[in-house]
Design an enzyme around this catalytic site. Structure first.
Site, short mmCIF file in Angstrom:
data_model
loop_
_atom_site.label_atom_id
_atom_site.label_comp_id
_atom_site.label_asym_id
_atom_site.label_seq_id
_atom_site.Cartn_x
_atom_site.Cartn_y
_atom_site.Cartn_z
N ASP A 178 0.85 -1.19 0.00
CA ASP A 178 0.00 0.00 0.00
C ASP A 178 0.88 1.24 0.00
O ASP A 178 1.96 1.23 -0.60
CB ASP A 178 -0.93 -0.04 1.23
CG ASP A 178 -2.26 0.64 1.00
OD1 ASP A 178 -2.26 1.87 0.89
OD2 ASP A 178 -3.30 -0.06 0.95
N HIS A 211 -3.42 6.01 3.61
CA HIS A 211 -4.24 4.84 3.30
C HIS A 211 -3.66 3.56 3.91
O HIS A 211 -4.38 2.79 4.57
CB HIS A 211 -4.37 4.71 1.78
CG HIS A 211 -5.36 3.68 1.33
ND1 HIS A 211 -5.02 2.37 1.08
CD2 HIS A 211 -6.69 3.77 1.08
CE1 HIS A 211 -6.09 1.70 0.69
NE2 HIS A 211 -7.13 2.52 0.68
N ALA A 322 -8.28 -8.20 -7.85
CA ALA A 322 -9.28 -8.98 -7.11
C ALA A 322 -9.92 -10.06 -7.97
O ALA A 322 -10.24 -11.15 -7.47
CB ALA A 322 -10.36 -8.05 -6.56
N TYR A 324 -8.64 -11.85 -10.36
CA TYR A 324 -7.78 -12.92 -10.84
C TYR A 324 -8.03 -14.22 -10.06
O TYR A 324 -8.42 -14.19 -8.89
CB TYR A 324 -6.31 -12.55 -10.68
CG TYR A 324 -5.81 -11.54 -11.68
CD1 TYR A 324 -6.05 -11.70 -13.03
CD2 TYR A 324 -5.08 -10.44 -11.26
CE1 TYR A 324 -5.58 -10.78 -13.95
CE2 TYR A 324 -4.61 -9.50 -12.16
CZ TYR A 324 -4.86 -9.68 -13.51
OH TYR A 324 -4.40 -8.78 -14.41
N SER A 388 -11.48 -0.97 0.57
CA SER A 388 -10.13 -0.95 1.13
C SER A 388 -10.16 -1.32 2.60
O SER A 388 -9.22 -1.93 3.12
CB SER A 388 -9.51 0.43 0.97
OG SER A 388 -8.98 0.62 -0.31
#
Length: 679
Positions: A178, A211, A322, A324, A388
């Site tokens: 991140d 974040h 996400a 995959y 998130s």
């Protein structure tokens, strides 16, 4: 308090991935702007020049972009190597900047502004499997008011009850790939291990966005320390991997390098609270790499359910990484276990977790409280919402699961999380909630009841046994009630062993002795001079578990051992006697004896021309495989010849024979017999 604002997704460059059959024209001369081609230094990230020289910069001028200028990502077709990559780069006026050695992917530097033209040319190159720009990726998040509040989400996922089982092990590492982490935050600093800034190739993973700090606190903030908030797995450790800059942007190459670093440094869980609406080469390879190394990749499902302005203008598109395979995709719920209005839906969503209410809610306190970057929020704590925030709740529960049962595989942990989730919406799996909302208590209870893969102890890999009996030993996982053992010829040629054993004493011993072959007892599993592969798996099920029962844990890694080679010593003929004259030239039954009852297979050679030692290639050779069937009480060490010539001396010999790739065995002594004259 200041308000933390995070953009949801990237504005993606149009998907440009080409392949084609047309041969390239002659390579142009290398342009003046292009640097000399160089591989990345051993262990250093492979990054575009603009990123490898500046901490977290997306572009040289930091202007808003959807891709990194002056670079394309090229994957060659199988069989092509670095020399061909340099030639391909020359056809578009560029050079190979560096190479992802594990994935045979190259960063090709081109003139800024020429990316689209370069990709158009690569479309027709016969050596190129795929090519694309290095797109910008932004963290997922929804702006919200910031204030202190109770952490309602922990109760919603049943975390407090789960902590009676485990609060997390320091042996489990969650990588937060991140924007970095506030490295001196009182709720985080004691949890940090091996921080890394991909763009700098340094340990300075200090957050300049906020974040990553918020995500890390949700997953594993310290607890029981008299201050701040509590993380889901507050006993686990955190590996901050900085790939996002102060604007909340990253690129696919940064993220891929960050994932590889985390896996190579021992992180079992990779949290990716970021993504974009276009599939790409490098992130898929990074996901596959992490999965192959046993890590569990957990990613946020995205926030463009109703507004697509931050998803390249798309409404509710699949979000990558996400979407995959080998990624656990996490959607968001609100405080009432309803679908959070921003959370994307689709078949790729595996499960959901609290993400908080969206901006504009009449109750903004129902966002997700977590640790905050203190340069932006002096108190060190704040509220955010988005998928998130949902993803690290699942990462924390995964860490608790692995803490309870470290023998589980990444697939097993994912199965535990989805199979124990609280079903929401329509019964069963659905595109909105996946398998349901993560349930920490149920997941830990299930993890305790599962067995992992046994660890094999002896014999050592490739070892040769001193005798024909083999005692196989391993370490059973916790709660084992039954085990299954398989012993198979390494070349799959011949019978094998497949047993399920639930006897308490045998299970406790975690060993099994494979008996030697015994004539007449039907036991022909271990033959001499053979290589055998063995493996074991276990279950905690109280009742009998057949082979197809899903309660079985994973197989152990296989091992191979070799049985002693057979010997020709001690062979003697019983008919005809050595040097004897047989009654007639009719077919003769040759018989021999050997003291070893495990020798069931024989090769026979008969010659009327030579004693073999003169020129064995001229011998008339007959090869016969004689399998002794169960129930036989006498060794079938015999072979009947075809009709023989009259008044001829025949020479014959035998040797034990092993199957397939068995160890070669010397021939026994040469015997002879003579046929009478023709009547």
């Amino acid at each position: 308090m200041s308000r933390l604002v995070f953009r949801a997704l990237l504005v993606m460059f149009a998907a440009l991935s080409f392949s084609g059959p047309t041969a390239p024209s002659g390579p142009p001369s290398t342009p003046a702007y292009a640097q000399a081609a160089r591989p990345s230094e051993d262990g250093a990230p492979c990054l575009p020049p603009a990123l490898s020289t500046r901490a977290g910069a997306v572009t040289p001028a930091d202007e808003p972009r959807s891709y990194v200028p002056g670079v394309v990502i090229v994957q060659l077709r199988p069989g092509f190597e670095t020399a061909q990559a340099a030639a391909v780069a020359e056809t578009v006026g560029g050079t190979v900047h560096c190479r992802f050695a594990d994935w045979d992917i190259y960063l090709v530097q081109v003139a800024p502004g020429s990316e689209a033209d370069a990709l158009a040319q690569l479309q027709d190159h016969p050596w190129v499997a795929s090519a694309q720009v290095d797109r910008v990726v932004r963290v997922h998040g929804i702006p919200n008011d910031v204030r202190f509040m109770q952490q309602w989400a922990l109760g919603k996922i049943n975390a407090p009850a789960a902590w009676d089982i485990s609060t997390g092990s320091s042996e489990v590492i969650i990588a937060i790939v991140d924007s970095g982490i506030d490295l001196t935050h009182p709720d985080l600093q004691s949890k940090i291990v091996l921080p890394f800034n991909v763009a700098n190739n340094s340990a300075n993973a200090m957050d300049d966005n906020g974040h990553g700090t918020h995500v890390a606190g949700i997953a594993a903030a310290a607890s029981d320390n008299g201050t701040g908030v509590t993380g889901v797995a507050w006993g686990a450790r955190i590996m901050p991997v900085k790939v996002v800059n102060d604007k909340g942007e990253s690129t696919e190459t940064l993220i891929a390098n960050g994932m590889k670093y985390a896996v190579d440094k021992g992180a079992q869980i990779i949290n990716l609270s970021l993504g974009g609406p276009d599939p790409d080469i490098i992130l898929q390879e990074a996901v596959n790499y992490a999965y192959s190394k046993g890590a569990l990749v957990i990613a946020s499902a995205g926030n463009c359910y109703s507004e697509g302005t931050e998803c390249d203008g798309k409404i509710n598109p699949p979000i990558y990484p996400a979407a995959y395979p080998h990624v656990l995709a996490v959607g968001g719920t609100d405080a009432q276990d309803g679908h959070a209005s921003y959370s994307e839906t689709g078949d790729y969503v595996d499960l959901v977790a609290p993400g908080g209410d969206p901006p504009g809610s009449t109750n903004p306190a129902q966002g997700i409280l977590g640790t905050a970057l203190r340069t932006k929020e002096p108190s060190g704590y704040g509220v955010q919402s988005g998928t998130s925030q949902a993803a690290p709740h699942v990462s924390g529960v995964a860490a608790l699961v692995w803490s309870v049962n470290p023998t589980l595989t990444n697939d097993q942990v994912a199965q535990v999380l989805t199979s124990t989730a609280a079903d929401l919406g329509p019964p069963g799996q659905d595109p909105t909630f996946g398998a349901g909302r993560v349930n920490a208590l149920a997941a830990l209870q299930a993890a305790r009841a599962l067995t992992g893969a046994p660890a094999l102890v002896s014999p050592a890999e490739g070892s040769a046994l001193p005798g024909m009996g083999a005692t196989l030993r391993w370490t059973n996982p916790p709660n084992t009630t039954q085990y299954q053992i398989q012993v198979i010829p390494a070349n799959n040629d011949g019978p094998g062993l497949n047993l399920i054993i639930g006897d308490p004493d045998m299970v406790a011993a975690a060993s099994y002795t494979v008996p030697p072959p015994v004539l007449g007892q039907g036991n022909y599993i271990m033959l001499p001079g053979m290589s055998y592969t063995w493996r074991v798996r276990a279950t905690a099920k109280a009742t009998f578990a057949p082979e197809d029962d899903p309660s079985w844990g994973p197989w152990s890694l296989p091992r191979t051992y070799r049985t002693p080679a057979p010997s020709s010593a001690g062979l003697r003929p019983t008919h005809p006697a050595a040097g004897a004259t047989v009654p007639s030239s009719a077919p003769q039954t040759l018989r021999w004896e050997h003291a070893d009852p495990s020798l069931f297979y024989w090769e026979v050679q008969v010659s009327g021309d030579t004693r073999f030692d003169a020129d064995p290639t001229t011998a008339t050779s007959f090869v016969w495989w004689n399998l002794v069937h169960g129930g036989s009480t006498s060794p079938l060490n015999s072979w009947t010849t075809p009709p023989l010539a009259a008044q001829t001396t025949y020479y014959w010999r035998v040797r034990p024979r092993v199957q397939g790739d068995g160890v070669p065995v010397d021939w026994g002594p040469v015997w002879s017999f003579t046929t009478p004259p023709a009547p």
